[in-house]
Design an enzyme around this catalytic site. Sequence first.
Site, short mmCIF file in Angstrom:
data_model
loop_
_atom_site.label_atom_id
_atom_site.label_comp_id
_atom_site.label_asym_id
_atom_site.label_seq_id
_atom_site.Cartn_x
_atom_site.Cartn_y
_atom_site.Cartn_z
N LYS A 1 0.83 -1.22 0.00
CA LYS A 1 0.00 0.00 0.00
C LYS A 1 0.87 1.27 0.00
O LYS A 1 0.59 2.23 -0.72
CB LYS A 1 -0.94 -0.03 1.22
N LYS B 1 2.34 10.87 5.28
CA LYS B 1 2.60 9.71 6.14
C LYS B 1 2.91 8.48 5.28
O LYS B 1 3.86 7.74 5.54
CB LYS B 1 1.36 9.50 7.02
P1 NAD Z 1 -10.13 10.36 8.51
O1 NAD Z 1 -9.33 11.34 9.28
O2 NAD Z 1 -11.19 10.85 7.58
O3 NAD Z 1 -10.81 9.30 9.51
C1 NAD Z 1 -10.17 8.78 10.63
C2 NAD Z 1 -11.25 8.44 11.65
O4 NAD Z 1 -10.63 7.82 12.77
C3 NAD Z 1 -11.97 9.69 12.19
O5 NAD Z 1 -13.38 9.51 12.10
C4 NAD Z 1 -11.49 9.79 13.63
O6 NAD Z 1 -12.46 10.34 14.51
C5 NAD Z 1 -11.20 8.34 13.94
N1 NAD Z 1 -10.26 8.17 15.04
C6 NAD Z 1 -9.03 8.72 15.19
N2 NAD Z 1 -8.45 8.28 16.32
C7 NAD Z 1 -9.35 7.45 16.91
C8 NAD Z 1 -9.35 6.68 18.11
N3 NAD Z 1 -8.30 6.70 18.94
N4 NAD Z 1 -10.44 5.95 18.40
C9 NAD Z 1 -11.50 5.91 17.55
N5 NAD Z 1 -11.57 6.62 16.40
C10 NAD Z 1 -10.50 7.37 16.09
O7 NAD Z 1 -9.05 9.48 7.71
P2 NAD Z 1 -9.35 8.52 6.46
O8 NAD Z 1 -9.17 9.29 5.19
O9 NAD Z 1 -10.60 7.75 6.73
O10 NAD Z 1 -8.07 7.56 6.55
C11 NAD Z 1 -8.04 6.44 7.43
C12 NAD Z 1 -6.93 5.51 6.94
O11 NAD Z 1 -7.26 5.06 5.61
C13 NAD Z 1 -5.57 6.24 6.82
O12 NAD Z 1 -4.54 5.38 7.21
C14 NAD Z 1 -5.49 6.58 5.35
O13 NAD Z 1 -4.16 6.72 4.92
C15 NAD Z 1 -6.19 5.36 4.74
N6 NAD Z 1 -6.75 5.56 3.39
C16 NAD Z 1 -7.50 6.67 3.12
C17 NAD Z 1 -8.02 6.83 1.82
C18 NAD Z 1 -8.86 8.02 1.45
O14 NAD Z 1 -9.06 8.24 0.26
N7 NAD Z 1 -9.37 8.80 2.42
C19 NAD Z 1 -7.76 5.86 0.84
C20 NAD Z 1 -7.01 4.73 1.17
C21 NAD Z 1 -6.50 4.59 2.46
#
Ligand code: NAD
Length: 297
Positions: A169, A238
């Site tokens: 990834k 990151k």
């Molecule tokens: P985001 O910031 O939109 O969502 C993260 C969620 O985690 C939030 O709702 C937050 O409240 C919650 N959170 C944080 N700490 C927490 C805790 N201790 N307990 C419970 N909930 C907690 O981020 P995202 O875009 O959803 O990304 C999440 C992961 O997916 C990341 O590692 C990112 O790199 C990966 N990702 C994102 C995408 C994208 O297009 N957004 C695509 C592929 C992978």
Amino acid sequence: MRIGYIGLGNMGGPLAGRLVQRHPMHVYDLRADAVAKFVDLGATAADSPADLAAHCDVVFTCLPKSDHVHEVIFGENGLLGTLKPGSLIADMTTGDPARTRAMAAELKDRQIDLIDAPVSGGPRGANEGTIAIMIGAPQPLFDKVRPFLESISPNIFHAGDVGTAHAVKAGNNLLNLASRLMTFEVVSLLVKNGVAPEDAVAILQKSSGRNYTTEITLPDNILSGTMHQGFLLELMRKDISIALDLARDSDVPMPLGTLAREQLLAAINEQGGDADMSALALTYERITGARIRPDDS
Ligand code: NAD
């Protein structure tokens, strides 16, 4: 088997949204509004990771970084307090392979399995059921988690043992970033030479230079004027750090990847880490003097 989902943000929200259509589910997130949406869909809200784990045998996590995953598992009111031996944690975060392997080793002593299950294709791919899901796990755990993931997408790949999917990834996102930057450069060049942005993209899409940026990012997020992908510059930073740390530790020179990171850092200094990935186009418009977005956006 009863399942739970922790992390209902831009990416976890759509992934959990596919699961909840087929499986009764407990959910937890720090954001009450994100949890409330899932309660409306029939999920049960948990008060903490420990509360969720008391009701689940398989727990999915999709959190910003491996630090957050560690906190949710090992921290106060974490999963470890109540998760039963034989349970499985499938981490859909884009995490750090070394951290994932270390957490998996620590959990093994408690007879709890941790595997990596990151995704690629963004919120759009999750909503459409086409997202790629890559798994780092021994075969029996791959077989155990696969039926659940099939509710999200048929594009499920076994990358190898624990940590390998997080490595794939990170490598994928470095490739995505580098090809995105190169595509912005070329489209800007074409615009300055009299080609309309939508014509440049339409031609490139059917030519040998096509890539995810010509096929999805530019049409959906930039040429449409929405300027929204649902993925933050800081999260890309990151991912690039994970990939380049791996490269350093593996003695693989990555001059182009390093250059891509420098450009990303410049964009973060200009747009802020909380800006959407689409804001990279704004930095390119300033550098090149070529407007790619529609005039009214
Ligand atoms: P985001 O910031 O939109 O969502 C993260 C969620 O985690 C939030 O709702 C937050 O409240 C919650 N959170 C944080 N700490 C927490 C805790 N201790 N307990 C419970 N909930 C907690 O981020 P995202 O875009 O959803 O990304 C999440 C992961 O997916 C990341 O590692 C990112 O790199 C990966 N990702 C994102 C995408 C994208 O297009 N957004 C695509 C592929 C992978």
